[in-house]
Design a protein around this motif. Structure first.
Motif, PDB file in Angstrom:
ATOM      1  N   ALA A 194       0.822  -1.208   0.000  1.00  0.00           N
ATOM      2  CA  ALA A 194       0.000   0.000   0.000  1.00  0.00           C
ATOM      3  C   ALA A 194       0.859   1.262   0.000  1.00  0.00           C
ATOM      4  O   ALA A 194       0.491   2.274  -0.630  1.00  0.00           O
ATOM      5  CB  ALA A 194      -0.926  -0.030   1.228  1.00  0.00           C
ATOM      6  N   ARG A 195       1.998   1.231   0.667  1.00  0.00           N
ATOM      7  CA  ARG A 195       2.881   2.396   0.689  1.00  0.00           C
ATOM      8  C   ARG A 195       3.474   2.663  -0.691  1.00  0.00           C
ATOM      9  O   ARG A 195       3.642   3.809  -1.100  1.00  0.00           O
ATOM     10  CB  ARG A 195       3.992   2.170   1.706  1.00  0.00           C
ATOM     11  CG  ARG A 195       4.876   3.382   1.939  1.00  0.00           C
ATOM     12  CD  ARG A 195       5.906   3.106   2.992  1.00  0.00           C
ATOM     13  NE  ARG A 195       6.787   2.008   2.596  1.00  0.00           N
ATOM     14  CZ  ARG A 195       7.770   1.540   3.352  1.00  0.00           C
ATOM     15  NH1 ARG A 195       7.991   2.056   4.552  1.00  0.00           N
ATOM     16  NH2 ARG A 195       8.520   0.549   2.930  1.00  0.00           N
ATOM     17  N   ARG A 196       3.764   1.633  -1.446  1.00  0.00           N
ATOM     18  CA  ARG A 196       4.347   1.811  -2.779  1.00  0.00           C
ATOM     19  C   ARG A 196       3.336   2.353  -3.784  1.00  0.00           C
ATOM     20  O   ARG A 196       3.692   3.022  -4.741  1.00  0.00           O
ATOM     21  CB  ARG A 196       4.902   0.483  -3.288  1.00  0.00           C
ATOM     22  CG  ARG A 196       6.144  -0.003  -2.573  1.00  0.00           C
ATOM     23  CD  ARG A 196       6.867  -1.039  -3.426  1.00  0.00           C
ATOM     24  NE  ARG A 196       6.023  -2.182  -3.713  1.00  0.00           N
ATOM     25  CZ  ARG A 196       5.953  -3.274  -2.959  1.00  0.00           C
ATOM     26  NH1 ARG A 196       6.693  -3.341  -1.852  1.00  0.00           N
ATOM     27  NH2 ARG A 196       5.159  -4.265  -3.280  1.00  0.00           N
ATOM     28  N   PHE A 197       2.030   2.065  -3.561  1.00  0.00           N
ATOM     29  CA  PHE A 197       0.993   2.470  -4.522  1.00  0.00           C
ATOM     30  C   PHE A 197       0.041   3.504  -3.930  1.00  0.00           C
ATOM     31  O   PHE A 197      -1.167   3.487  -4.200  1.00  0.00           O
ATOM     32  CB  PHE A 197       0.210   1.241  -4.990  1.00  0.00           C
ATOM     33  CG  PHE A 197       1.047   0.247  -5.746  1.00  0.00           C
ATOM     34  CD1 PHE A 197       1.389   0.468  -7.075  1.00  0.00           C
ATOM     35  CD2 PHE A 197       1.516  -0.891  -5.119  1.00  0.00           C
ATOM     36  CE1 PHE A 197       2.162  -0.457  -7.756  1.00  0.00           C
ATOM     37  CE2 PHE A 197       2.293  -1.808  -5.801  1.00  0.00           C
ATOM     38  CZ  PHE A 197       2.629  -1.583  -7.128  1.00  0.00           C
ATOM     39  N   GLU A 198       0.596   4.417  -3.101  1.00  0.00           N
ATOM     40  CA  GLU A 198      -0.161   5.561  -2.568  1.00  0.00           C
ATOM     41  C   GLU A 198      -1.422   5.113  -1.853  1.00  0.00           C
ATOM     42  O   GLU A 198      -2.514   5.636  -2.055  1.00  0.00           O
ATOM     43  CB  GLU A 198      -0.506   6.526  -3.688  1.00  0.00           C
ATOM     44  CG  GLU A 198       0.717   7.103  -4.389  1.00  0.00           C
ATOM     45  CD  GLU A 198       0.343   8.042  -5.514  1.00  0.00           C
ATOM     46  OE1 GLU A 198      -0.863   8.118  -5.828  1.00  0.00           O
ATOM     47  OE2 GLU A 198       1.243   8.691  -6.049  1.00  0.00           O
ATOM     48  N   GLY A 199      -1.303   4.105  -1.044  1.00  0.00           N
ATOM     49  CA  GLY A 199      -2.407   3.651  -0.224  1.00  0.00           C
ATOM     50  C   GLY A 199      -3.341   2.639  -0.848  1.00  0.00           C
ATOM     51  O   GLY A 199      -4.238   2.123  -0.181  1.00  0.00           O
ATOM     52  N   GLU A 200      -3.118   2.363  -2.116  1.00  0.00           N
ATOM     53  CA  GLU A 200      -3.978   1.387  -2.797  1.00  0.00           C
ATOM     54  C   GLU A 200      -3.482  -0.035  -2.510  1.00  0.00           C
ATOM     55  O   GLU A 200      -2.287  -0.320  -2.590  1.00  0.00           O
ATOM     56  CB  GLU A 200      -3.968   1.637  -4.304  1.00  0.00           C
ATOM     57  CG  GLU A 200      -4.603   2.950  -4.713  1.00  0.00           C
ATOM     58  CD  GLU A 200      -6.103   2.918  -4.490  1.00  0.00           C
ATOM     59  OE1 GLU A 200      -6.683   1.794  -4.460  1.00  0.00           O
ATOM     60  OE2 GLU A 200      -6.697   4.001  -4.342  1.00  0.00           O
TER      61      GLU A 200
END
Length: 389
Positions: A194-200
């Motif tokens: 989630a951190r790598r994909f802006e919370g997604e």
């Protein structure tokens, strides 16, 4: 070819003889490797021993266990350049004097095969030694009972059983790892994603159990009735179970710990240590008393009821059936599965009529035959089917 004996045409024959000697010693060498070795020697030359040794070893040796055999045979060849030609011709011009250096049993046998005295023209039967490892002989001996082998066939089978694999299916262990499949979410990996994909959160990582090999406990009967099978089965199990947790014991009238011997990398060393350790070889069978010793002194070899026990015996026990029954019940309660490998299954219509055999048949999870090479080759598949029950 421009080096040394090549000018007289002897070098290819010498390398061919050396390759055949390696093959007699159990090293897998075929004609393509011999041809490659001839090319390699042509490139590195024969002036420097180290270069020649490295080139031949790179071509001929593909297994760690064959390194020492190669080194000893190469040393014998380098000390006596005519030896390879003698190996090829399978004869010596005269009896040699002096004390030969101590070599491994496989090397001694490979060299001994060439020491047939030459008398008159060579007969057809005198050039069959090197055909011992041909495919036709292997096929014929695959179904031969170990108890019916003559001396030369026994040595050949002893070499062949070392290359029979016994891959067993791994089972899920206690430790877990991240993956796409599993029953539990891997929350740490999910937060990193989630951190790598802006919370997604694109997909939910799971935890799956790591596969692990089940520990093996091998109990080999070395009594008189099992004399022809014990050595072959020890050689087979030493190679087939390499790399997995294992413990091995021999039992006759007493229990012998073979774990120090099985820690040896080389099978010949293992057999030498086992011979030195076993004091009651080819004697009687007291399986109940041996299992009592196992319970009292080596109970920790049974790891958390995950251990698969391979009990190799014909069941002809001379002890008390009640004591054997009690110990087998204890053993069955502390292992995952108890598999009985019985050479007497070579007989059609075999029935466990002996008292010891009745006890083993009652408590064992399965009974498998191990009386010839074909059965050993099918052993892994049969064990896997029994373990899936």
């Amino acid at each position: 070819m421009k080096l040394g004996d090549a000018r007289s045409g002897k070098l290819p024959d010498n390398i061919t003889g050396f390759g055949r000697a390696l093959r007699r010693a159990g090293v897998p060498v075929d004609s393509s490797r011999i041809a490659l070795a001839i090319d390699a020697v042509g490139l590195v030359g024969i002036e420097r021993k180290d270069d020649l040794h490295a080139a031949l070893r790179a071509v001929f040796v593909s297994r760690q266990q064959d390194l020492e055999v190669f080194d000893q045979l190469f040393d014998a060849l380098f000390r006596n350049p005519e030896l390879a030609q003698q190996l090829l011709a399978q004869m010596l011009p005269k009896v040699r004097q002096g004390q030969p250096p101590k070599r491994k049993a496989r090397v001694q046998e490979a060299l001994a095969a060439a020491r047939t005295p030459a008398e008159g023209p060579r007969k057809e039967s005198e050039i069959q030694l090197d055909a011992a490892m041909t495919a036709s002989d292997q096929q014929r001996l695959r179904h031969a009972d170990f108890a019916t082998l003559n001396a030369s066939e026994f040595h050949l089978i002893e070499r062949l059983v070392r290359d029979v694999p016994m891959p067993l299916p791994p089972v899920p262990g206690r430790r877990t790892r991240a993956g796409t499949r599993g029953q539990r979410p891997h929350w740490a990996a999910a937060l990193q994603q989630a951190r790598r994909f802006e919370g997604e959160l694109l997909w939910l990582p799971k935890r799956s159990r790591r596969p692990q090999a089940l520990p093996l406990l091998v109990l080999v009967d070395i009594s008189g009735s099992m004399e022809r099978y014990a050595r072959l089965l020890l050689a087979f199990l030493h190679n087939a179970t390499h790399g997995r947790p294992r413990a091995a014991f021999a039992f006759g009238t007493d229990l012998t710990d073979l774990r120090p011997a099985f820690r040896q990398r080389d099978t010949d060393h293992m057999l030498d240590m086992a011979n030195a350790a076993i004091a009651d070889f080819a004697g009687g069978t007291r399986l109940g008393a041996s299992l009592t010793t196992l319970r009292e002194r080596h109970a920790r070899t049974l790891v958390g009821r995950r251990t698969v026990v391979l009990l190799i015996s014909d069941g002809l026990d001379t002890g008390e059936p009640e004591a054997l029954n009690q110990e087998v019940v204890w053993l069955k309660r502390h292992c995952r599965q108890l598999l009985w490998l019985n050479p007497l299954l070579r007989f059609d219509g075999y029935a466990p009529l002996a008292s010891g055999a009745q006890v083993l048949h009652q408590h064992a999870d399965g009974m498998l035959a191990v009386h010839n090479l074909s059965r050993l080759e099918d052993l892994a598949q049969a064990m896997a089917q029994l373990m899936r029950r």
